[in-house]
Write an enzyme that holds these catalytic residues in place. Structure first.
Site, PDB file in Angstrom:
ATOM      1  N   ASP A 108      -3.468   3.577   7.520  1.00 33.69           N
ATOM      2  CA  ASP A 108      -4.557   2.874   6.847  1.00 33.69           C
ATOM      3  C   ASP A 108      -5.278   2.020   7.908  1.00 33.69           C
ATOM      4  O   ASP A 108      -6.127   2.519   8.631  1.00 33.69           O
ATOM      5  CB  ASP A 108      -3.926   2.045   5.716  1.00 33.69           C
ATOM      6  CG  ASP A 108      -4.927   1.347   4.842  1.00 33.69           C
ATOM      7  OD1 ASP A 108      -6.072   1.790   4.766  1.00 33.69           O
ATOM      8  OD2 ASP A 108      -4.566   0.333   4.209  1.00 33.69           O
ATOM      9  N   PHE A 143      -6.775   4.955  -3.240  1.00 36.13           N
ATOM     10  CA  PHE A 143      -5.345   4.637  -3.179  1.00 36.13           C
ATOM     11  C   PHE A 143      -4.596   5.829  -3.743  1.00 36.13           C
ATOM     12  O   PHE A 143      -4.848   6.270  -4.853  1.00 36.13           O
ATOM     13  CB  PHE A 143      -5.005   3.368  -3.967  1.00 36.13           C
ATOM     14  CG  PHE A 143      -3.621   2.890  -3.641  1.00 36.13           C
ATOM     15  CD1 PHE A 143      -3.397   2.058  -2.559  1.00 36.13           C
ATOM     16  CD2 PHE A 143      -2.524   3.324  -4.388  1.00 36.13           C
ATOM     17  CE1 PHE A 143      -2.103   1.651  -2.219  1.00 36.13           C
ATOM     18  CE2 PHE A 143      -1.227   2.924  -4.050  1.00 36.13           C
ATOM     19  CZ  PHE A 143      -1.031   2.083  -2.963  1.00 36.13           C
TER      20      PHE A 143
HETATM   21  P1  IMP Z   1      -1.358   0.248   7.964  1.00 38.23           P
HETATM   22  O1  IMP Z   1      -0.550  -0.645   8.833  1.00 38.23           O
HETATM   23  O2  IMP Z   1      -2.500  -0.497   7.319  1.00 38.23           O
HETATM   24  O3  IMP Z   1      -1.837   1.494   8.647  1.00 38.23           O
HETATM   25  O4  IMP Z   1      -0.425   0.563   6.749  1.00 38.23           O
HETATM   26  C1  IMP Z   1       0.082   1.775   6.438  1.00 38.23           C
HETATM   27  C2  IMP Z   1       1.032   1.608   5.270  1.00 38.23           C
HETATM   28  O5  IMP Z   1       0.338   1.094   4.120  1.00 38.23           O
HETATM   29  C3  IMP Z   1       1.568   2.942   4.847  1.00 38.23           C
HETATM   30  O6  IMP Z   1       2.757   3.245   5.523  1.00 38.23           O
HETATM   31  C4  IMP Z   1       1.766   2.755   3.368  1.00 38.23           C
HETATM   32  O7  IMP Z   1       3.031   2.197   3.115  1.00 38.23           O
HETATM   33  C5  IMP Z   1       0.732   1.755   2.940  1.00 38.23           C
HETATM   34  N1  IMP Z   1      -0.451   2.404   2.327  1.00 38.23           N
HETATM   35  C6  IMP Z   1      -1.723   2.396   2.797  1.00 38.23           C
HETATM   36  N2  IMP Z   1      -2.545   3.084   1.994  1.00 38.23           N
HETATM   37  C7  IMP Z   1      -1.781   3.568   0.987  1.00 38.23           C
HETATM   38  C8  IMP Z   1      -2.071   4.387  -0.180  1.00 38.23           C
HETATM   39  O8  IMP Z   1      -3.188   4.822  -0.464  1.00 38.23           O
HETATM   40  N3  IMP Z   1      -0.996   4.666  -0.970  1.00 38.23           N
HETATM   41  C9  IMP Z   1       0.251   4.223  -0.725  1.00 38.23           C
HETATM   42  N4  IMP Z   1       0.567   3.469   0.348  1.00 38.23           N
HETATM   43  C10 IMP Z   1      -0.448   3.133   1.194  1.00 38.23           C
END
Ligand code: IMP
Ligand code: MG
Length: 170
Positions: free
Chosen positions: A98, A147
């Site tokens: 994300d 999401f």
């Molecule tokens: P980042 O550090 O923002 O890249 O976070 C990634 C983490 O956020 C992933 O490993 C997921 O646990 C969570 N995440 C981000 N977007 C989603 C989504 O659309 N559905 C479920 N989990 C998400």
């Protein structure tokens, strides 16, 4: 709460075959350590490794964001890998990228341990939402700002068991 199928099982399975093919070409039977980031990656990782033909080992990490420091994106390692990765090929497997904060930190931590090579494989990439520069080497599907749940991905720990990737619609 309603869930609409965004990517069905067949599409996921076909894409995994394509990604596995790329990984197999890259490592060409070399040794590989596949590191899954728990919990979200476990369904994807289990299907992916069945299609890999390297002599591989697996390990897992559990990480969490450091509360209050979202801007710097420091993470806590709750469970580290048990293996020494010096001079090893490492493939990090994640459910979704994300902002990129989690994986950029994980990658930094693992790079400090002098592996031979580190690559990232993610099932889903929300590229538009990046806050830090981070590129995955293998991406299953790129999506926008939805999401999503299922196939390992959760909403408040629920829906990880869905065999497809779904989008929450209220
Ligand atoms: P980042 O550090 O923002 O890249 O976070 C990634 C983490 O956020 C992933 O490993 C997921 O646990 C969570 N995440 C981000 N977007 C989603 C989504 O659309 N559905 C479920 N989990 C998400
Ligand atoms: Mg996760």
């Amino acid at each position: 709460m309603n869930i609409e199928v965004l990517i069905d099982e067949e599409k996921i399975n076909n894409r995994i075959l394509e990604i596995a093919d790329l990984i197999n070409r890259k490592y060409n039977n070399e040794e590989l350590l596949v590191v899954g980031i728990l919990k979200g990656s476990f369904v994807f990782m289990s299907d992916l490794i069945k299609r890999l033909n390297s002599s591989l080992e697996i390990d897992f990490m559990i990480v969490s964001s450091y509360s209050g420091t979202e801007s710097t994106g420091n993470i806590n390692i709750i469970k580290d890998i048990n293996k020494d990765i010096t001079n090893k090929n490492v493939l990090i497997v994640e459910d979704i990228i994300d902002t990129g904060l989690t994986l950029s930190n994980v990658k930094k931590i693992l790079l400090d341990r002098n592996p031979k090579n580190i690559e990232i494989c993610t099932l889903v990439d929300k590229k538009e939402r990046r806050k830090v520069k981070l590129e995955a080497d293998y991406v299953g599907f790129e999506i926008g700002n939805d999401f999503i749940v299922g196939y390992g991905l959760d909403l408040d720990e629920k829906y990880r068991n869905l065999p497809y990737i779904g989008k929450i619609i209220n």
